[in-house]
Scaffold this motif. Sequence first.
Motif, PDB file in Angstrom:
ATOM      1  N   ALA A  14     -15.547  27.432   3.963  1.00 25.81           N
ATOM      2  CA  ALA A  14     -14.920  26.120   4.075  1.00 25.81           C
ATOM      3  C   ALA A  14     -13.411  26.228   3.869  1.00 25.81           C
ATOM      4  N   PRO A  15     -12.624  25.637   4.766  1.00 24.76           N
ATOM      5  CA  PRO A  15     -11.169  25.679   4.599  1.00 24.76           C
ATOM      6  C   PRO A  15     -10.703  24.681   3.552  1.00 24.76           C
ATOM      7  N   SER A  16      -9.533  24.924   2.998  1.00 26.57           N
ATOM      8  CA  SER A  16      -8.917  23.951   2.108  1.00 26.57           C
ATOM      9  C   SER A  16      -8.447  22.757   2.938  1.00 26.57           C
ATOM     10  N   GLU A  17      -8.620  21.556   2.385  1.00 20.78           N
ATOM     11  CA  GLU A  17      -8.255  20.343   3.102  1.00 20.78           C
ATOM     12  C   GLU A  17      -7.410  19.441   2.215  1.00 20.78           C
ATOM     13  N   PRO A  18      -6.445  18.715   2.796  1.00 23.61           N
ATOM     14  CA  PRO A  18      -5.691  17.743   1.998  1.00 23.61           C
ATOM     15  C   PRO A  18      -6.545  16.521   1.696  1.00 23.61           C
ATOM     16  N   VAL A  19      -6.348  15.946   0.522  1.00 22.54           N
ATOM     17  CA  VAL A  19      -7.068  14.744   0.113  1.00 22.54           C
ATOM     18  C   VAL A  19      -6.072  13.591   0.046  1.00 22.54           C
TER      19      VAL A  19
ATOM     20  N   ILE B 228       0.846  -1.189   0.000  1.00 19.13           N
ATOM     21  CA  ILE B 228       0.000   0.000   0.000  1.00 19.13           C
ATOM     22  C   ILE B 228       0.883   1.242   0.000  1.00 19.13           C
ATOM     23  N   ARG B 229       0.465   2.232  -0.789  1.00 21.74           N
ATOM     24  CA  ARG B 229       1.204   3.494  -0.900  1.00 21.74           C
ATOM     25  C   ARG B 229       0.261   4.658  -0.604  1.00 21.74           C
ATOM     26  N   HIS B 230       0.737   5.604   0.216  1.00 16.18           N
ATOM     27  CA  HIS B 230      -0.066   6.770   0.578  1.00 16.18           C
ATOM     28  C   HIS B 230       0.571   8.027   0.019  1.00 16.18           C
ATOM     29  N   GLU B 231      -0.266   8.890  -0.592  1.00 15.09           N
ATOM     30  CA  GLU B 231       0.183  10.178  -1.096  1.00 15.09           C
ATOM     31  C   GLU B 231      -0.912  11.212  -0.815  1.00 15.09           C
ATOM     32  N   ILE B 232      -0.607  12.476  -1.099  1.00 19.25           N
ATOM     33  CA  ILE B 232      -1.616  13.526  -1.061  1.00 19.25           C
ATOM     34  C   ILE B 232      -2.011  13.835  -2.499  1.00 19.25           C
ATOM     35  N   ALA B 233      -3.301  13.637  -2.814  1.00 18.02           N
ATOM     36  CA  ALA B 233      -3.781  13.860  -4.179  1.00 18.02           C
ATOM     37  C   ALA B 233      -3.881  15.332  -4.512  1.00 18.02           C
ATOM     38  N   GLY B 234      -3.978  16.173  -3.480  1.00 14.24           N
ATOM     39  CA  GLY B 234      -4.108  17.617  -3.668  1.00 14.24           C
ATOM     40  C   GLY B 234      -4.849  18.213  -2.497  1.00 14.24           C
ATOM     41  N   TRP B 235      -5.188  19.492  -2.641  1.00 20.68           N
ATOM     42  CA  TRP B 235      -5.924  20.213  -1.599  1.00 20.68           C
ATOM     43  C   TRP B 235      -7.227  20.719  -2.193  1.00 20.68           C
ATOM     44  N   THR B 236      -8.307  20.571  -1.431  1.00 26.63           N
ATOM     45  CA  THR B 236      -9.591  21.070  -1.916  1.00 26.63           C
ATOM     46  C   THR B 236      -9.533  22.588  -2.037  1.00 26.63           C
ATOM     47  N   THR B 237     -10.387  23.107  -2.891  1.00 27.04           N
ATOM     48  CA  THR B 237     -10.408  24.561  -3.092  1.00 27.04           C
ATOM     49  C   THR B 237     -11.183  25.274  -2.006  1.00 27.04           C
ATOM     50  N   GLY B 238     -11.922  24.519  -1.184  1.00 22.05           N
ATOM     51  CA  GLY B 238     -12.768  25.152  -0.186  1.00 22.05           C
ATOM     52  C   GLY B 238     -13.963  25.791  -0.865  1.00 22.05           C
TER      53      GLY B 238
END
Length: 336
Positions: free
Chosen positions: A17-22, A3-13
């Motif tokens: 609403a705050p920006s959040e990591p995905v 299994i590999r974990h990464e951050i796909a990006g950040w939401t625009t909010g």
Amino acid sequence: MDIRHEIAGWTTGGGAAPSEPVDSYTISTDGSIAVTVWSYGATLVEVLVEDNMGHPANVVKRLPDLAAYENRALNAYVGCTMGRFCRCVAEGRFVLDGVEYTLDRNEGLHHVHGGPDGFDRRVWRSRVEETQDEISVVFLLISPDGDQGYPGEVAVEAAYRLHESGRLTFEYTATTTAPTIVGLTNHAFWNLAGEGTIDDHVLAVNAARVLRFDDELIPMGGELSPVAGGPLDFRVPRRLGSTRVDNYLVLDGDRSWTAELRDPRSGRRMRVTTDQPGFGVYSGDWLAEPRTGLCLAASAWPDAPNLPRAPSVRLDPGTTYAHRTLHEFPPAVGTA
């Protein structure tokens, strides 16, 4: 397995609403299957499966980036987890214990796929579970009392489990603090060719009856029609061709099989079994790229809370909603 974990990006909010990591997780077997899921919408993003020449390709429709998944004009619920109740609630109303609840409407008079801010629009929390022969990504969400008009605070888990054999399982559970309704599903669009349209795919569904819909795709009082001899008769494997499908097929009693899909050219095959009463089957004719995927969404009946004949979708405190659907990918057959 790995299994590999990464951050796909950040939401625009949006708004306050705050920006959040995905979070992005990729689970792979020692064989020929790799699955990628994102915490935005608890979404199935990619399933890599080898063809009859040993070449892998993604067999679910994928959008180009996180921004596209956030853009409702571009994202027809692609690969997401739908809730609190999938498909439709007619006129956005249902009665529970004598109380009428009004839900947020997002398709004219109707509440569809969980409403304008359904579970597909949320960033879920996540955890990883590992056993000797299986790796799972479990997404978690708290839906507060009154969310989109639904009663009760609901705690939801959506799990993607990949077995070393290549079996992919969707599992959903939910509990509530007050009587409510729940019906969850995944809305992936499958294309076993990995490209082009699904017209040459061969589909079989173990269903002899279909819900009758009106022109707005709302069930007509829960009436069922036989599929025999008609365009929705997939009891025997049949090429999709140009057939337009956007219906709910009611599964028959024999659950040794529920649906099978194959692409003759690549030789890829998919077998599906589920504990749900039927499948929402949609040939993707209104996608931005029409007919580039077939949606096979195992779920409760559409508008079930308003249909006396439908299996119950009620969830009470002290009980647990559960849904399990398995996808198996036998080795590809034939020659390209």
